[in-house]
Design a protein around this motif. Structure first.
Motif: not given
Ligand code: AMP
Length: 227
Positions: A9-16
């Motif tokens: 995955e190139a784009r940022p992954v933002r998880l909670l």
């Protein structure tokens, strides 16, 4: 169909990640952060580090944490804003322990933007199950190995099978202390979880069962969202 490997995955992954104390949230959070190659940002760990450093803020935080209360939303926003501004957070992050209130949830969205969160995961384990897990937990005071009453001989004998140290119950693992934290989760944090549901950002995963199967279910939910 081939499984998506997160590392590509190139784009940022933002998880909670949400979950009651004892739900296995910390363990799963570490695994997910590794899989998606993002920093695992645990506000509990950050606060404990401040306590260890012995700063004035650390002393204040310790008093609040020992009382089983929450640090103020304003202070937490300051801590998380600074952390998310660090270079390693540019390629995404996994937040563990934040947000903890509906106000913190709204503050986070104001900070990172409406499209700044990919997914909130709720690791659902009923109160009765976590209460049983935590109150039967015993820990070696020498080497830190954890045991469970009714499952491990060391828990009932009080002697660690690994190092011979004393096996005890942690002060904050008593039923009264755990109930207090569960009450705070229900009154303060569940509204934040529901709020993410209303935003269409929440996936609930059953957190009872085999940790590997739960890790797979979490990753599948994330991969489905990332497309
Ligand atoms: P944890 O390791 O996530 O259970 O956090 C340990 C303690 O740190 C909590 O019981 C709170 O006192 C405090 N804490 C951690 N994260 C937060 C937060 N987002 N808001 C307020 N207090 C927090």
């Amino acid at each position: 169909m081939e499984a998506t490997t997160a590392a590509t995955e190139a784009r940022p992954v933002r998880l909670l990640v949400f979950g009651r104390q004892g739900a296995g949230k910390g363990t799963q959070a570490v695994r997910l952060a590794e899989r998606y190659e993002v920093p695992h940002i645990s506000t509990g760990d950050m606060l404990r580090a401040a306590v260890k450093d012995g700063t004035e803020f650390g002393l204040q935080a310790k008093a609040i944490m020992d009382a089983g209360q929450l640090v103020s939303d304003e202070v937490m926003l300051g801590i998380i804003s600074e952390r998310l501004a660090e270079p390693d957070a540019a390629r995404g992050w996994l937040l563990d322990g934040f947000p903890r209130t509906e106000q913190q949830a709204k503050d986070l969205v104001a900070l990172v933007g409406a499209d700044g969160i990919d997914l909130a995961l709720d690791l659902d384990v009923p109160e009765s199950v976590v209460l049983e897990r935590i109150t039967t937990r015993r820990v070696c005071s020498e080497c830190g190995t954890t045991y469970s009453l009714g499952r491990d001989e060391s828990a009932s004998s009080g002697t660690c099978a690994k190092c011979g140290g004393g096996v005890v119950q942690r002060d904050d693992d008593t039923e009264a202390a755990v109930r207090k934290r569960l009450d705070i989760y229900a009154s303060q944090t569940l509204p934040a979880v529901r709020w993410f549901g209303e935003q269409g950002l929440l996936v609930t995963i059953d957190g009872v069962g085999d940790p590997d199967a739960i890790a797979t279910a979490l990753a599948e939910a994330i991969d489905a969202r990332l497309g």
